[in-house]
Write an enzyme that holds these catalytic residues in place. Structure first.
Site: not given
Ligand code: ACO
Length: 429
Positions: A366, A309
């Site tokens: 996710d 991320h």
């Protein structure tokens, strides 16, 4: 700028002299250097690919501390909201700044119910779109057309119109998304049911009564509600930045949100939840060992989808909640999804490998989301549509906040030109 801030500056030493730049301090003590005077004073711009160091606005909506794994909407920790608030309460919080009391919540929910239907010819238009087309392409197209169906709510300068468009977007997106799904499986659309809550209604419009009145169905409702809460905002991510950029040109909110949906469709952003499932299927079907797979990732042949991320360099607080929820669902499922077990093993193998830990690559939001959606019966290409349903309040909140920002200007970044110097067409000197 506060009195305190005025005392704080940094000095930029450049060939032409010294420029004092003000430093602003945010709520949580994070500091940012104001560069408004840079170009005018020095003739220089800054080069920051991917905007990794650039705050393009001040915002009161969401706070993230990526190193500490903190995410808060309007000050409330995501863990508290995930456990104790519904998606509608969170949508209200994100958009209007406060959790609604019971009366306001009822008023908000009633307005959404009253606006959940889409015009009949818009339904026909959606039905005429390619049934096998990617649902994100269809969703973005349908949302774009809302501006044409509702041109009484396209003026960003009129607060009432922006409010009307806010309600219409929130109310109609589930109806549009469910219709796109039902078209893709060749089934007739199911109209909104105003006796149901927001999430139940969406699940019913999508699957009919398949999940009604069962323990697993209740868990699905809880899961979708929580996933929408966890996705509701994430400050200046790619799609939200897109909504702000498009909105900065005074484009209407429908056009801006449609642009956000398009940005979200990319596999480096919201499309990752689909990509994770495809990756897990590929590992299962090819029979490749997890070690071999991770070696290929480390050789940069591919990325480990659902890992890494831009902001979280410790862990993504949303991924913990989602992993727990996935576990609860799969415990109660008579035919638990084999891909969940594979995802657990893959996560453990990656976290035991210094390649990932040294680069601070941890599971993101996710990684487990897709496993839950798959268990419910959503096809992989619908996963990002569910992300869009969740992110909608954030997009709307940022669009609206920007309209009231005293520093509001059209977004227009600079470039660092490294192309050819001036040249002439051959033979025309
Ligand atoms: N798998 C393998 N290596 C990775 C991954 C990954 N998923 N992500 C980053 N890396 C490596 C890079 O190769 C790079 O290594 P290097 O320093 O040796 O060159 C290092 O980690 C830093 O990577 P960047 O690309 O600079 O990180 P950035 O912050 O730009 O990218 C991103 C963030 C796009 C999320 C990236 O981690 C990625 O592609 N992840 C997979 C896709 C994904 O899951 N996206 C969803 C994000 S969450 C969301 O949008 C809701």
């Amino acid at each position: 700028m506060s009195e305190d801030d005025k005392e704080r500056t940094v000095e930029l030493h450049y060939e032409g002299g010294v420029l004092k730049l003000p430093v602003h301090t945010g709520t949580e003590g994070e500091r940012t250097i104001e560069l408004k005077a840079l170009l005018g004073s020095t003739g220089m711009t800054t080069l920051d690919p991917g905007f990794g160091n650039t705050a393009s606005c001040s915002s009161k909506i969401t706070y993230i501390d990526g190193d500490a794994g903190i995410l808060r909407y309007r000050g409330y920790p995501i863990e508290d909201l995930a456990a104790g608030a519904t998606f509608l309460e969170v949508a209200h919080l994100v958009i209007y700044g406060e959790l609604p009391d019971a009366g306001r919540l009822k008023e908000f929910a009633d307005k959404l119910r009253a606006n959940a239907d889409i015009p009949a010819d818009m339904g026909t238009l959606i039905d005429a779109m390619p049934r096998n087309g990617h649902p994100m392409a269809l969703l973005a197209s349908a949302v774009n057309t809302l501006a044409a169906y509702y041109d009484d709510s396209v003026d960003p300068g009129d607060e009432d119109q922006v409010e009307l468009a806010t309600i219409r977007l929130l109310a109609k997106l589930p109806t549009i998304a469910a219709r796109i799904y039902r078209n893709s499986i060749g089934e007739k659309p199911i109209s909104p049911d105003d006796s149901l809550d927001y999430v139940d209604n969406f699940i019913r419009m999508t699957f009919g009564d398949v999940h009604a009145d069962s323990e697993l169905g209740d868990l699905f409702n809880k899961a979708v509600g929580m996933l929408l809460v966890l996705h509701a905002d994430h400050e200046l991510n790619c799609s939200t930045a897109t909504v702000r950029v498009v909105g900065s040109a005074k484009a209407d909110i429908y056009a801006s949100v449609a642009s956000g949906i398009n940005a979200l469709s990319g596999p480096s952003h919201g499309g990752a939840n689909q990509a994770v499932l495809e990756m897990l299927e590929q590992i299962r079907d090819s029979g490749i060992s997890l070690e071999e797979f991770l070696e290929r990732v480390k050789a940069r042949e591919m990325r480990l989808m659902g890992f890494g991320h831009r902001v979280y360099k410790n862990f993504d607080p949303r991924s913990k909640e989602i992993k727990e929820l996935a576990g609860q669902i799969l415990d109660r499922d008579e035919n638990p999804d084999e891909l969940f077990a594979l995802a657990l093993k893959l996560e453990a193998a990656a976290l035991a490998d210094s390649y990932f830990t040294e680069r601070k690559l941890y599971p993101n939001v996710d990684f487990y989301t897709g496993v839950i959606y798959r268990t419910m019966g959503f096809p992989t290409n619908m996963f990002t549509v569910l992300f869009a349903l969740g992110r909608l309040p954030g997009w709307i909140a940022h669009y609206r906040e920007q309209l009231h920002d005293p520093d509001f200007r059209i977004a227009r970044p600079r470039q660092h030109y490294v192309g050819s110097p001036e040249r002439r067409l051959p033979g025309r000197d």
